[in-house]
Design a protein around this motif. Structure first.
Motif, PDB file in Angstrom:
ATOM      1  N   THR A  82      21.089   7.554 -24.813  1.00  0.00           N
ATOM      2  CA  THR A  82      22.079   7.995 -25.799  1.00  0.00           C
ATOM      3  C   THR A  82      23.346   8.484 -25.101  1.00  0.00           C
ATOM      4  O   THR A  82      24.462   8.126 -25.509  1.00  0.00           O
ATOM      5  CB  THR A  82      21.493   9.100 -26.700  1.00  0.00           C
ATOM      6  OG1 THR A  82      20.375   8.556 -27.407  1.00  0.00           O
ATOM      7  CG2 THR A  82      22.519   9.601 -27.693  1.00  0.00           C
ATOM      8  N   ALA A  83      23.199   9.273 -24.050  1.00  0.00           N
ATOM      9  CA  ALA A  83      24.367   9.795 -23.322  1.00  0.00           C
ATOM     10  C   ALA A  83      25.182   8.689 -22.684  1.00  0.00           C
ATOM     11  O   ALA A  83      26.416   8.732 -22.678  1.00  0.00           O
ATOM     12  CB  ALA A  83      23.910  10.802 -22.265  1.00  0.00           C
ATOM     13  N   LEU A  84      24.517   7.679 -22.142  1.00  0.00           N
ATOM     14  CA  LEU A  84      25.217   6.614 -21.417  1.00  0.00           C
ATOM     15  C   LEU A  84      25.764   5.519 -22.317  1.00  0.00           C
ATOM     16  O   LEU A  84      26.762   4.874 -21.971  1.00  0.00           O
ATOM     17  CB  LEU A  84      24.286   6.005 -20.369  1.00  0.00           C
ATOM     18  CG  LEU A  84      23.903   6.919 -19.208  1.00  0.00           C
ATOM     19  CD1 LEU A  84      22.842   6.258 -18.330  1.00  0.00           C
ATOM     20  CD2 LEU A  84      25.134   7.279 -18.382  1.00  0.00           C
ATOM     21  N   THR A  85      25.102   5.265 -23.441  1.00  0.00           N
ATOM     22  CA  THR A  85      25.486   4.116 -24.271  1.00  0.00           C
ATOM     23  C   THR A  85      25.917   4.486 -25.685  1.00  0.00           C
ATOM     24  O   THR A  85      26.493   3.653 -26.379  1.00  0.00           O
ATOM     25  CB  THR A  85      24.319   3.116 -24.401  1.00  0.00           C
ATOM     26  OG1 THR A  85      23.288   3.707 -25.209  1.00  0.00           O
ATOM     27  CG2 THR A  85      23.773   2.708 -23.052  1.00  0.00           C
ATOM     28  N   GLY A  86      25.581   5.691 -26.119  1.00  0.00           N
ATOM     29  CA  GLY A  86      25.868   6.073 -27.500  1.00  0.00           C
ATOM     30  C   GLY A  86      24.852   5.546 -28.493  1.00  0.00           C
ATOM     31  O   GLY A  86      25.008   5.703 -29.703  1.00  0.00           O
ATOM     32  N   ALA A  87      23.795   4.905 -27.989  1.00  0.00           N
ATOM     33  CA  ALA A  87      22.761   4.361 -28.868  1.00  0.00           C
ATOM     34  C   ALA A  87      22.129   5.468 -29.693  1.00  0.00           C
ATOM     35  O   ALA A  87      21.959   6.596 -29.224  1.00  0.00           O
ATOM     36  CB  ALA A  87      21.680   3.658 -28.040  1.00  0.00           C
ATOM     37  N   LEU A  88      21.804   5.147 -30.920  1.00  0.00           N
ATOM     38  CA  LEU A  88      21.133   6.099 -31.796  1.00  0.00           C
ATOM     39  C   LEU A  88      19.679   5.677 -31.978  1.00  0.00           C
ATOM     40  O   LEU A  88      19.392   4.509 -32.256  1.00  0.00           O
ATOM     41  CB  LEU A  88      21.832   6.153 -33.151  1.00  0.00           C
ATOM     42  CG  LEU A  88      23.268   6.654 -33.139  1.00  0.00           C
ATOM     43  CD1 LEU A  88      23.870   6.571 -34.533  1.00  0.00           C
ATOM     44  CD2 LEU A  88      23.347   8.071 -32.597  1.00  0.00           C
ATOM     45  N   PHE A  89      18.778   6.627 -31.812  1.00  0.00           N
ATOM     46  CA  PHE A  89      17.356   6.370 -31.958  1.00  0.00           C
ATOM     47  C   PHE A  89      16.928   6.652 -33.390  1.00  0.00           C
ATOM     48  O   PHE A  89      17.219   7.709 -33.937  1.00  0.00           O
ATOM     49  CB  PHE A  89      16.551   7.231 -30.978  1.00  0.00           C
ATOM     50  CG  PHE A  89      16.547   6.678 -29.587  1.00  0.00           C
ATOM     51  CD1 PHE A  89      15.420   6.040 -29.087  1.00  0.00           C
ATOM     52  CD2 PHE A  89      17.667   6.765 -28.778  1.00  0.00           C
ATOM     53  CE1 PHE A  89      15.419   5.499 -27.813  1.00  0.00           C
ATOM     54  CE2 PHE A  89      17.673   6.229 -27.502  1.00  0.00           C
ATOM     55  CZ  PHE A  89      16.543   5.593 -27.016  1.00  0.00           C
ATOM     56  N   GLY A  90      16.220   5.682 -33.981  1.00  0.00           N
ATOM     57  CA  GLY A  90      15.691   5.849 -35.331  1.00  0.00           C
ATOM     58  C   GLY A  90      14.426   6.681 -35.338  1.00  0.00           C
ATOM     59  O   GLY A  90      14.136   7.384 -36.306  1.00  0.00           O
ATOM     60  N   ARG A  91      13.667   6.591 -34.267  1.00  0.00           N
ATOM     61  CA  ARG A  91      12.459   7.408 -34.104  1.00  0.00           C
ATOM     62  C   ARG A  91      12.174   7.531 -32.614  1.00  0.00           C
ATOM     63  O   ARG A  91      12.469   6.627 -31.843  1.00  0.00           O
ATOM     64  CB  ARG A  91      11.267   6.837 -34.856  1.00  0.00           C
ATOM     65  CG  ARG A  91      10.912   5.411 -34.474  1.00  0.00           C
ATOM     66  CD  ARG A  91       9.808   4.857 -35.354  1.00  0.00           C
ATOM     67  NE  ARG A  91       9.675   3.424 -35.109  1.00  0.00           N
ATOM     68  CZ  ARG A  91       8.766   2.671 -35.666  1.00  0.00           C
ATOM     69  NH1 ARG A  91       7.891   3.190 -36.502  1.00  0.00           N
ATOM     70  NH2 ARG A  91       8.707   1.380 -35.403  1.00  0.00           N
ATOM     71  N   THR A  92      11.634   8.672 -32.227  1.00  0.00           N
ATOM     72  CA  THR A  92      11.265   8.895 -30.832  1.00  0.00           C
ATOM     73  C   THR A  92       9.858   9.454 -30.766  1.00  0.00           C
ATOM     74  O   THR A  92       9.408  10.174 -31.663  1.00  0.00           O
ATOM     75  CB  THR A  92      12.228   9.873 -30.120  1.00  0.00           C
ATOM     76  OG1 THR A  92      12.288  11.083 -30.855  1.00  0.00           O
ATOM     77  CG2 THR A  92      13.615   9.291 -29.998  1.00  0.00           C
ATOM     78  N   ASP A  93       9.169   9.067 -29.680  1.00  0.00           N
ATOM     79  CA  ASP A  93       7.801   9.544 -29.422  1.00  0.00           C
ATOM     80  C   ASP A  93       6.924   9.460 -30.670  1.00  0.00           C
ATOM     81  O   ASP A  93       6.257  10.415 -31.045  1.00  0.00           O
ATOM     82  CB  ASP A  93       7.811  10.977 -28.880  1.00  0.00           C
ATOM     83  CG  ASP A  93       8.260  11.023 -27.429  1.00  0.00           C
ATOM     84  OD1 ASP A  93       7.866  10.131 -26.652  1.00  0.00           O
ATOM     85  OD2 ASP A  93       8.997  11.949 -27.069  1.00  0.00           O
TER      86      ASP A  93
END
Length: 118
Positions: A82-93
């Motif tokens: 997220t920090a490097l690409t700005g990608a947003l995660f829909g769900r984690t772990d």
């Protein structure tokens, strides 16, 4: 840090036809997951990338649903990505009982779905 490509999830118009095609390339069935309607295939040997095939009869060709990277620390990798690409995660772990895997999903700027997997 990401370790390797874990699996490539493909949707196919005809599951049995796709299994036969991949078998012709030398891939063998690893497991079937009836609840998902999927079959996992891989080349012989340890540490091979798994191709998960899922049937979608509405398609006229094989399409990539997502590519998953192996991650030992999904929360840390998600934060770094997220920090490097700005990608947003829909769900984690998120534990997926039917596969027995814990995953995290995100999309790239073009809308392609990617995944972290244990």
């Amino acid at each position: 840090m990401l370790e390797a490509v874990d699996h490539i999830d493909l949707k196919v118009p005809d599951l049995e036809e796709a299994i036969a095609w991949f078998a012709g390339l030398g891939l063998a069935e690893v497991r079937r997951i009836a609840e998902r309607g999927s079959v996992e295939l891989a080349l012989p040997g340890e540490g091979q990338v798994v191709f998960e095939l899922r049937e979608d009869a509405t398609l006229d060709r094989m399409v990539v649903d997502h590519i998953a990277f192996r991650s030992r620390s999904q929360a840390a990798d998600a934060e770094r990505i997220t920090a490097l690409t700005g990608a947003l995660f829909g769900r984690t772990d998120t534990f997926i009982p039917v596969t027995g895997k814990t995953i995290s999903d995100f999309t790239d700027p073009y809308g392609t779905r990617w995944q972290l997997s244990d």
